[in-house]
Design a protein around this motif. Structure first.
Motif, PDB file in Angstrom:
ATOM      1  N   ARG A  45       0.859  -1.181   0.000  1.00  0.00           N
ATOM      2  CA  ARG A  45       0.000   0.000   0.000  1.00  0.00           C
ATOM      3  C   ARG A  45       0.897   1.232   0.000  1.00  0.00           C
ATOM      4  O   ARG A  45       1.769   1.372   0.860  1.00  0.00           O
ATOM      5  CB  ARG A  45      -0.918   0.007   1.217  1.00  0.00           C
ATOM      6  CG  ARG A  45      -1.851  -1.205   1.304  1.00  0.00           C
ATOM      7  CD  ARG A  45      -2.637  -1.220   2.607  1.00  0.00           C
ATOM      8  NE  ARG A  45      -3.503  -0.062   2.701  1.00  0.00           N
ATOM      9  CZ  ARG A  45      -4.742  -0.009   2.231  1.00  0.00           C
ATOM     10  NH1 ARG A  45      -5.247  -1.072   1.621  1.00  0.00           N
ATOM     11  NH2 ARG A  45      -5.477   1.070   2.353  1.00  0.00           N
ATOM     12  N   VAL A  46       0.665   2.141  -0.951  1.00  0.00           N
ATOM     13  CA  VAL A  46       1.511   3.322  -1.114  1.00  0.00           C
ATOM     14  C   VAL A  46       0.671   4.574  -0.865  1.00  0.00           C
ATOM     15  O   VAL A  46      -0.355   4.786  -1.520  1.00  0.00           O
ATOM     16  CB  VAL A  46       2.140   3.378  -2.518  1.00  0.00           C
ATOM     17  CG1 VAL A  46       3.037   4.614  -2.655  1.00  0.00           C
ATOM     18  CG2 VAL A  46       2.938   2.107  -2.792  1.00  0.00           C
ATOM     19  N   ASP A  47       1.103   5.397   0.075  1.00  0.00           N
ATOM     20  CA  ASP A  47       0.413   6.640   0.420  1.00  0.00           C
ATOM     21  C   ASP A  47       1.278   7.833   0.010  1.00  0.00           C
ATOM     22  O   ASP A  47       2.317   8.095   0.606  1.00  0.00           O
ATOM     23  CB  ASP A  47       0.132   6.680   1.924  1.00  0.00           C
ATOM     24  CG  ASP A  47      -0.702   7.896   2.333  1.00  0.00           C
ATOM     25  OD1 ASP A  47      -0.924   8.783   1.484  1.00  0.00           O
ATOM     26  OD2 ASP A  47      -1.121   7.952   3.500  1.00  0.00           O
ATOM     27  N   CYS A  48       0.843   8.536  -1.036  1.00  0.00           N
ATOM     28  CA  CYS A  48       1.547   9.731  -1.523  1.00  0.00           C
ATOM     29  C   CYS A  48       0.647  10.955  -1.414  1.00  0.00           C
ATOM     30  O   CYS A  48       0.720  11.877  -2.233  1.00  0.00           O
ATOM     31  CB  CYS A  48       1.994   9.535  -2.968  1.00  0.00           C
ATOM     32  SG  CYS A  48       3.170   8.206  -3.223  1.00  0.00           S
ATOM     33  N   SER A  49      -0.239  10.976  -0.423  1.00  0.00           N
ATOM     34  CA  SER A  49      -1.188  12.085  -0.279  1.00  0.00           C
ATOM     35  C   SER A  49      -0.514  13.317   0.307  1.00  0.00           C
ATOM     36  O   SER A  49       0.440  13.229   1.076  1.00  0.00           O
ATOM     37  CB  SER A  49      -2.350  11.653   0.624  1.00  0.00           C
ATOM     38  OG  SER A  49      -1.874  11.295   1.921  1.00  0.00           O
ATOM     39  N   GLY A  50      -1.022  14.501  -0.103  1.00  0.00           N
ATOM     40  CA  GLY A  50      -0.580  15.764   0.477  1.00  0.00           C
ATOM     41  C   GLY A  50       0.846  16.173   0.159  1.00  0.00           C
ATOM     42  O   GLY A  50       1.446  16.946   0.909  1.00  0.00           O
ATOM     43  N   LEU A  51       1.386  15.714  -0.959  1.00  0.00           N
ATOM     44  CA  LEU A  51       2.779  16.039  -1.303  1.00  0.00           C
ATOM     45  C   LEU A  51       2.890  17.063  -2.424  1.00  0.00           C
ATOM     46  O   LEU A  51       4.000  17.462  -2.786  1.00  0.00           O
ATOM     47  CB  LEU A  51       3.532  14.762  -1.696  1.00  0.00           C
ATOM     48  CG  LEU A  51       3.626  13.688  -0.613  1.00  0.00           C
ATOM     49  CD1 LEU A  51       4.349  12.456  -1.147  1.00  0.00           C
ATOM     50  CD2 LEU A  51       4.342  14.225   0.622  1.00  0.00           C
ATOM     51  N   GLY A  52       1.769  17.496  -3.011  1.00  0.00           N
ATOM     52  CA  GLY A  52       1.808  18.500  -4.064  1.00  0.00           C
ATOM     53  C   GLY A  52       1.731  17.901  -5.448  1.00  0.00           C
ATOM     54  O   GLY A  52       1.991  16.712  -5.654  1.00  0.00           O
ATOM     55  N   PRO A  53       1.390  18.739  -6.471  1.00  0.00           N
ATOM     56  CA  PRO A  53       1.159  18.244  -7.827  1.00  0.00           C
ATOM     57  C   PRO A  53       2.391  17.663  -8.506  1.00  0.00           C
ATOM     58  O   PRO A  53       2.275  16.897  -9.469  1.00  0.00           O
ATOM     59  CB  PRO A  53       0.664  19.486  -8.576  1.00  0.00           C
ATOM     60  CG  PRO A  53       1.177  20.651  -7.773  1.00  0.00           C
ATOM     61  CD  PRO A  53       1.179  20.193  -6.350  1.00  0.00           C
ATOM     62  N   ASN A  54       3.584  18.003  -8.039  1.00  0.00           N
ATOM     63  CA  ASN A  54       4.798  17.471  -8.655  1.00  0.00           C
ATOM     64  C   ASN A  54       5.067  16.017  -8.292  1.00  0.00           C
ATOM     65  O   ASN A  54       6.067  15.442  -8.744  1.00  0.00           O
ATOM     66  CB  ASN A  54       6.004  18.327  -8.263  1.00  0.00           C
ATOM     67  CG  ASN A  54       5.912  19.740  -8.825  1.00  0.00           C
ATOM     68  OD1 ASN A  54       5.353  19.938  -9.908  1.00  0.00           O
ATOM     69  ND2 ASN A  54       6.427  20.711  -8.102  1.00  0.00           N
ATOM     70  N   ILE A  55       4.181  15.414  -7.497  1.00  0.00           N
ATOM     71  CA  ILE A  55       4.374  14.036  -7.099  1.00  0.00           C
ATOM     72  C   ILE A  55       4.230  13.092  -8.290  1.00  0.00           C
ATOM     73  O   ILE A  55       4.810  12.002  -8.316  1.00  0.00           O
ATOM     74  CB  ILE A  55       3.374  13.636  -5.985  1.00  0.00           C
ATOM     75  CG1 ILE A  55       3.690  12.241  -5.434  1.00  0.00           C
ATOM     76  CG2 ILE A  55       1.951  13.692  -6.497  1.00  0.00           C
ATOM     77  CD1 ILE A  55       5.036  12.120  -4.801  1.00  0.00           C
ATOM     78  N   ILE A  56       3.467  13.485  -9.301  1.00  0.00           N
ATOM     79  CA  ILE A  56       3.301  12.608 -10.473  1.00  0.00           C
ATOM     80  C   ILE A  56       4.233  13.053 -11.586  1.00  0.00           C
ATOM     81  O   ILE A  56       4.480  14.254 -11.760  1.00  0.00           O
ATOM     82  CB  ILE A  56       1.833  12.582 -10.966  1.00  0.00           C
ATOM     83  CG1 ILE A  56       1.335  13.992 -11.288  1.00  0.00           C
ATOM     84  CG2 ILE A  56       0.945  11.921  -9.962  1.00  0.00           C
ATOM     85  CD1 ILE A  56      -0.014  13.993 -11.954  1.00  0.00           C
ATOM     86  N   PRO A  57       4.807  12.096 -12.346  1.00  0.00           N
ATOM     87  CA  PRO A  57       4.598  10.648 -12.209  1.00  0.00           C
ATOM     88  C   PRO A  57       5.323  10.084 -10.995  1.00  0.00           C
ATOM     89  O   PRO A  57       6.397  10.559 -10.638  1.00  0.00           O
ATOM     90  CB  PRO A  57       5.195  10.096 -13.506  1.00  0.00           C
ATOM     91  CG  PRO A  57       6.237  11.070 -13.882  1.00  0.00           C
ATOM     92  CD  PRO A  57       5.708  12.420 -13.457  1.00  0.00           C
ATOM     93  N   VAL A  58       4.717   9.092 -10.349  1.00  0.00           N
ATOM     94  CA  VAL A  58       5.289   8.501  -9.153  1.00  0.00           C
ATOM     95  C   VAL A  58       5.635   7.041  -9.421  1.00  0.00           C
ATOM     96  O   VAL A  58       4.842   6.295  -9.988  1.00  0.00           O
ATOM     97  CB  VAL A  58       4.312   8.607  -7.960  1.00  0.00           C
ATOM     98  CG1 VAL A  58       2.963   7.989  -8.290  1.00  0.00           C
ATOM     99  CG2 VAL A  58       4.902   7.981  -6.718  1.00  0.00           C
ATOM    100  N   ALA A  59       6.849   6.662  -9.045  1.00  0.00           N
ATOM    101  CA  ALA A  59       7.271   5.265  -9.172  1.00  0.00           C
ATOM    102  C   ALA A  59       6.823   4.500  -7.941  1.00  0.00           C
ATOM    103  O   ALA A  59       7.045   4.949  -6.808  1.00  0.00           O
ATOM    104  CB  ALA A  59       8.787   5.190  -9.319  1.00  0.00           C
ATOM    105  N   ILE A  60       6.186   3.359  -8.150  1.00  0.00           N
ATOM    106  CA  ILE A  60       5.685   2.563  -7.030  1.00  0.00           C
ATOM    107  C   ILE A  60       6.286   1.163  -7.101  1.00  0.00           C
ATOM    108  O   ILE A  60       6.651   0.689  -8.172  1.00  0.00           O
ATOM    109  CB  ILE A  60       4.147   2.496  -7.025  1.00  0.00           C
ATOM    110  CG1 ILE A  60       3.617   1.901  -8.341  1.00  0.00           C
ATOM    111  CG2 ILE A  60       3.554   3.868  -6.779  1.00  0.00           C
ATOM    112  CD1 ILE A  60       2.103   1.765  -8.390  1.00  0.00           C
TER     113      ILE A  60
END
Length: 346
Positions: A45-60
């Protein structure tokens, strides 16, 4: 000494062998969960909430099952950022509390195992294309700015799972469903929109329908034709509802729960309103201005178990035993209603 050193090395090798080190995207939180006999496989389970729009693209990580991208101020998203290692096993995607205004269902086309999609609390006005090919079981589009919805956008491959769609608290004025085959939507929440009549949903095998807080003033005779599978219907808190026409509910022969609570303008329910409700078990009329129910309500509702009335008055069905007869013994028990407040007139 050499023996002790060799033992320490062996323990270290065993520790490395049975410990999986997950590399998580900067700022995200990754939690691995093990399943199966002897924890034979794991999902992350990966939680990337509240980090801002630059979080994507995100490697999981590989074998990720859940990804939370909520509250990041994301304005748009395309299929390119939802691909690669880890996305092939994704079953839960949370994009709520962002700034997305247009959503194209095709961006999720590579998420072959996606079952739950949360798009609530965005600014979505338009749904472009459908969610074809996905094994979706639950879609949440509540608290957006959608004015009109064509339910064919939810046509998905038949994976044997019912689909739950939450469109509550949008600006919906129109809902249409013109399909050649029934959709496998089980639950549909349209609460808090701008619907002025019950939408035509005859092509959907609905079990649960919520129309609360819509400006519907009259339920007419044709409102629920084709809703033969419906089990739970909520028509609560409608500020304009004043009339339910005779026989308008007669097609709901499988309905078990009917919620008409908090309808301040609903003052009367005629005998014929209850015709056809042979499976109804729970009727909620609390916080309405109804002063009475038909005297033969138990005959009209043969399966009823409980009725809620006015302010905190609850009534339930009992079997009332008649007097003992010295020749025939006890006569057959008759059904009656008893309430938790004395003096209630039904």
């Amino acid at each position: 000494m050499a023996f002790l050193l060799e033992g320490s090395v062996a323990e270290l090798l065993l520790l490395l062998l049975f410990t999986t080190v997950k590399t998580c995207h900067l700022g995200c939180r990754c939690v691995e969960q093990s399943f199966g006999l002897f924890d034979s496989f794991s999902l992350t389970r990966v939680d990337c909430s509240g980090l801002g729009p630059n979080i994507i693209p995100v490697a999981i990580p590989v074998e990720t099952s859940s990804l939370d991208l909520s509250s990041n101020g994301i304005r748009s998203i395309d299929g390119a950022v939802l691909s690669g290692p880890g996305y092939t096993t994704l079953s839960n995607l949370n994009l709520s509390n962002n700034l997305i205004s247009v959503m194209n269902g095709s961006v999720f086309s590579k998420l072959c195992y996606l079952e739950t999609l949360d798009l609530s609390w965005n600014s979505i006005e338009n749904l472009v294309e459908g969610f074809s090919g996905l094994p979706l079981a639950k879609v949440d589009l509540s608290h957006n700015r959608i004015h009109e919805i064509h339910l064919n956008v939810f046509r998905v491959q038949d994976h044997g799972r019912p689909l739950s769609v939450d469109l509550s608290y949008n600006l919906l004025k129109s809902v249409t469903s013109k399909l050649s085959q029934p959709l496998n939507i089980q639950s549909l929440n349209l609460a808090g929109n701008e619907l002025t009549s019950v939408p035509n949903l005859q092509d959907i095998s609905l079990r649960f329908l919520t129309l609360d807080e819509n400006p519907i003033s009259v339920i007419d005779e044709l409102s629920f034709i084709g809703f033969k599978y419906l089990l739970h219907l909520s028509l609560s808190s409608m500020p304009d509802l004043h009339t339910i026409k005779p026989q308008s509910l007669q097609n709901l022969r499988n309905l078990q729960v009917l919620d008409l609570s908090n309808n301040k303008r609903l003052k009367t329910l005629g005998t014929e309103v209850f015709h056809g409700l042979i499976s109804l078990q729970e009727l909620d009329l609390s916080n309405c201005w109804l002063t009475s129910l038909p005297a033969n309500v138990l005959e009209l509702l043969p399966s009823i178990k409980s009725i809620a009335l006015r302010e905190g008055v609850h009534c339930w069905r009992i079997q009332k035993q008649e007097q003992f007869h010295r020749l025939v013994g006890w006569s057959k028990a008759e059904a009656a209603l008893t309430c938790d407040v004395t003096g209630v007139i039904l």
